[in-house]
Scaffold this motif. Structure first.
Motif, short mmCIF file in Angstrom:
data_model
loop_
_atom_site.label_atom_id
_atom_site.label_comp_id
_atom_site.label_asym_id
_atom_site.label_seq_id
_atom_site.Cartn_x
_atom_site.Cartn_y
_atom_site.Cartn_z
N SER A 19 2.43 6.78 -10.11
CA SER A 19 3.49 5.86 -9.70
C SER A 19 3.22 5.21 -8.34
O SER A 19 4.01 4.38 -7.89
CB SER A 19 4.83 6.61 -9.64
OG SER A 19 4.82 7.59 -8.61
N PHE A 20 2.11 5.57 -7.70
CA PHE A 20 1.81 4.97 -6.40
C PHE A 20 1.66 3.46 -6.52
O PHE A 20 1.02 2.96 -7.44
CB PHE A 20 0.53 5.56 -5.81
CG PHE A 20 0.10 4.88 -4.53
CD1 PHE A 20 0.75 5.16 -3.34
CD2 PHE A 20 -0.92 3.95 -4.53
CE1 PHE A 20 0.38 4.52 -2.17
CE2 PHE A 20 -1.30 3.31 -3.37
CZ PHE A 20 -0.65 3.60 -2.18
N SER A 21 2.26 2.73 -5.59
CA SER A 21 2.20 1.27 -5.61
C SER A 21 1.93 0.72 -4.22
O SER A 21 2.52 1.17 -3.24
CB SER A 21 3.52 0.69 -6.13
OG SER A 21 3.56 -0.72 -5.95
N MET A 22 1.05 -0.27 -4.17
CA MET A 22 0.77 -0.93 -2.90
C MET A 22 1.97 -1.72 -2.40
O MET A 22 2.05 -2.07 -1.23
CB MET A 22 -0.43 -1.86 -3.05
CG MET A 22 -1.74 -1.15 -3.33
SD MET A 22 -2.30 -0.12 -1.95
CE MET A 22 -2.74 -1.39 -0.77
N HIS A 23 2.92 -2.04 -3.31
CA HIS A 23 4.11 -2.80 -2.93
C HIS A 23 5.27 -1.89 -2.52
O HIS A 23 6.38 -2.38 -2.30
CB HIS A 23 4.57 -3.67 -4.11
CG HIS A 23 3.63 -4.79 -4.43
ND1 HIS A 23 2.44 -4.60 -5.11
CD2 HIS A 23 3.71 -6.12 -4.16
CE1 HIS A 23 1.83 -5.78 -5.24
NE2 HIS A 23 2.57 -6.71 -4.68
N SER A 24 5.02 -0.60 -2.43
CA SER A 24 6.12 0.35 -2.26
C SER A 24 6.64 0.39 -0.83
O SER A 24 5.95 0.04 0.14
CB SER A 24 5.67 1.75 -2.65
OG SER A 24 4.67 2.22 -1.77
N GLU A 25 7.86 0.88 -0.72
CA GLU A 25 8.46 1.11 0.59
C GLU A 25 7.66 2.15 1.36
O GLU A 25 7.58 2.09 2.59
CB GLU A 25 9.91 1.57 0.42
CG GLU A 25 10.68 1.71 1.72
CD GLU A 25 10.85 0.39 2.46
OE1 GLU A 25 10.84 0.40 3.71
OE2 GLU A 25 10.96 -0.66 1.78
N ALA A 26 7.06 3.10 0.65
CA ALA A 26 6.27 4.13 1.31
C ALA A 26 5.10 3.53 2.09
O ALA A 26 4.81 3.95 3.22
CB ALA A 26 5.75 5.14 0.29
N VAL A 27 4.43 2.53 1.51
CA VAL A 27 3.31 1.89 2.20
C VAL A 27 3.81 1.08 3.38
O VAL A 27 3.24 1.12 4.47
CB VAL A 27 2.50 1.00 1.21
CG1 VAL A 27 1.46 0.18 1.97
CG2 VAL A 27 1.83 1.87 0.15
#
Length: 404
Positions: A19-27
């Motif tokens: 589920s990791f995404s470069m567009h995520s809030e985490a990044v």
């Protein structure tokens, strides 16, 4: 410049999580807190300034050379080809081969190809424009990307399905399941090797103005030439890399502007903006969301000791939307007069050798698509590669209205 001094204090990103995404809030949150993050595989560099600097750092080398070995592939056609292609070579050998290849990928070559790129794009759009819907990947992105390669190499356009099929199979080698698919991958490499050797022999006997003819007959000032194996490896890399990245980037570019219909219409009304619009799409939605380097020696950077052998992922997508470098971060403005150069094509000695041609064929495609289609929307049922590493659509159905 604010740089975090202790690795243990840095944010952590699990880049192996499906589920990791470069567009995520985490990044985005990690980028705000620090110029880098810890990951399952070394460090991730998140900000534009640091990505730019490290792309050219002398202590870092291309990080993909040992990819097959890391995943249990130690011999065979793919392993042999991968170990000897320009992507992973370093030092004098890299400089020599790149110097010999460079003339074929000039701005002049890109300009010469623009009319045939336009012709291919117009033909493909005409095949579906009248019915108001299309599956963008199979009906435009993949045939356009592959036929653009056919135009570059003066190949029969009827060969595009063969090239696309085998390039797609080789693409499986860039996944963590490479070992499971290695028999198919090796077979695809052998098929393209045979195809390219026949092509080179034809160009030796009867040269033209295409890129392969230039590579066959161009020599450096010192009389150096590409060996038969070096030329074959380079052309196979062109067939694989040129198709895969262009197809993916076309889908990402379309999605970017479908979310911004005013920008789509602006390009339609002012086709001269297609190149600027292409650069914006490359910046905020690159198919290559990170490039990988490896520390060839232990060195210090930004208060952090990076030990020899450490993997360093340079997050080009995070760098391209870094608000420290771009006002508005990921906001798109095709009329922006000044933008810092994005890092989607890498940098340093491993800057993408085909970037001029890639920029041209993408801009041509966008100009034709915006000029022929309006009111474009996703139709649902789309499928996408994971939003990390190399990403893009697998299927992307769309609806639209043909422009009068």
């Amino acid at each position: 410049m604010n740089r975090t001094p202790h690795v243990t204090d840095a944010p952590y990103l699990d880049i192996t999580d499906p589920s990791f995404s470069m567009h995520s809030e985490a990044v985005r949150d990690a980028r705000e807190r620090s110029w880098y993050a810890r990951t399952n595989y070394g460090l991730a560099v998140l900000r534009y300034a640091e990505v730019t600097e490290l792309l050219r750092h002398p202590s870092l080398v291309q990080g993909s050379a040992r990819w097959p070995d890391h995943h249990g592939v130690h011999d065979g056609p793919f392993h042999a080809w991968w170990a000897r292609n320009l992507l992973v070579l370093e030092g004098d050998e890299h400089h020599r081969i790149r110097r010999l290849l460079n003339p074929a990928f000039s701005t002049r070559s890109a300009r010469r190809l623009e009319p045939v790129f336009t012709e291919v794009a117009e033909e493909l759009v005409s095949s579906f424009a009248g019915r108001g819907h299309a599956e963008f990947v199979s009906e435009f992105a993949e045939p356009y990307a592959t036929r653009a390669l056919c135009a570059m190499m003066a190949l029969p356009h009827s060969d595009w399905p063969f090239i696309a099929e085998h390039a797609n199979t080789i693409g499986l080698a860039l996944t963590v399941s490479v070992r499971d698919d290695i028999d198919r991958i090796d077979a695809a490499v052998r098929a393209l090797h045979d195809y390219v050797e026949t092509l080179i022999a034809a160009r030796v006997a009867d040269p033209g103005e295409d890129i392969v003819s230039q590579l066959v007959h161009t020599s450096a000032e010192d009389g150096d030439r590409l060996s038969a194996a070096e030329l074959r490896n380079a052309v196979v890399l062109m067939l694989f890399g040129g198709m895969d990245t262009t197809r993916n980037q076309l889908g990402l570019m379309l999605r970017t502007f479908l979310r911004l219909p005013d920008q789509w219409e602006l390009v339609a009304s002012r086709p001269e903006l297609a190149r600027a619009a292409t650069e914006e799409a490359l910046r905020v939605a690159p198919t290559t969301t990170w490039v990988t380097r490896e520390a060839a020696e232990t060195f210090s950077f930004g208060g952090v000791e990076i030990t020899e052998g450490t993997t360093v992922h340079l997050f080009t997508r995070a760098a391209g939307t870094d608000p420290r470098a771009y006002p508005g971060g990921g906001d798109v403005d095709v009329t922006a007069e000044e933008r810092r150069p994005h890092r989607t094509f890498g940098g340093g000695i491993h800057h993408c050798i085909g970037h001029q041609i890639a920029r041209t064929d993408l801009a041509v495609a966008l100009r034709v698509l915006t000029g022929r289609l309006t009111d474009v929307h996703p139709a649902g049922g789309d499928e996408w590669l994971p939003d990390s590493g190399n990403t893009g659509p697998i299927r992307y159905p769309i609806t639209f209205t043909a422009r009068a």
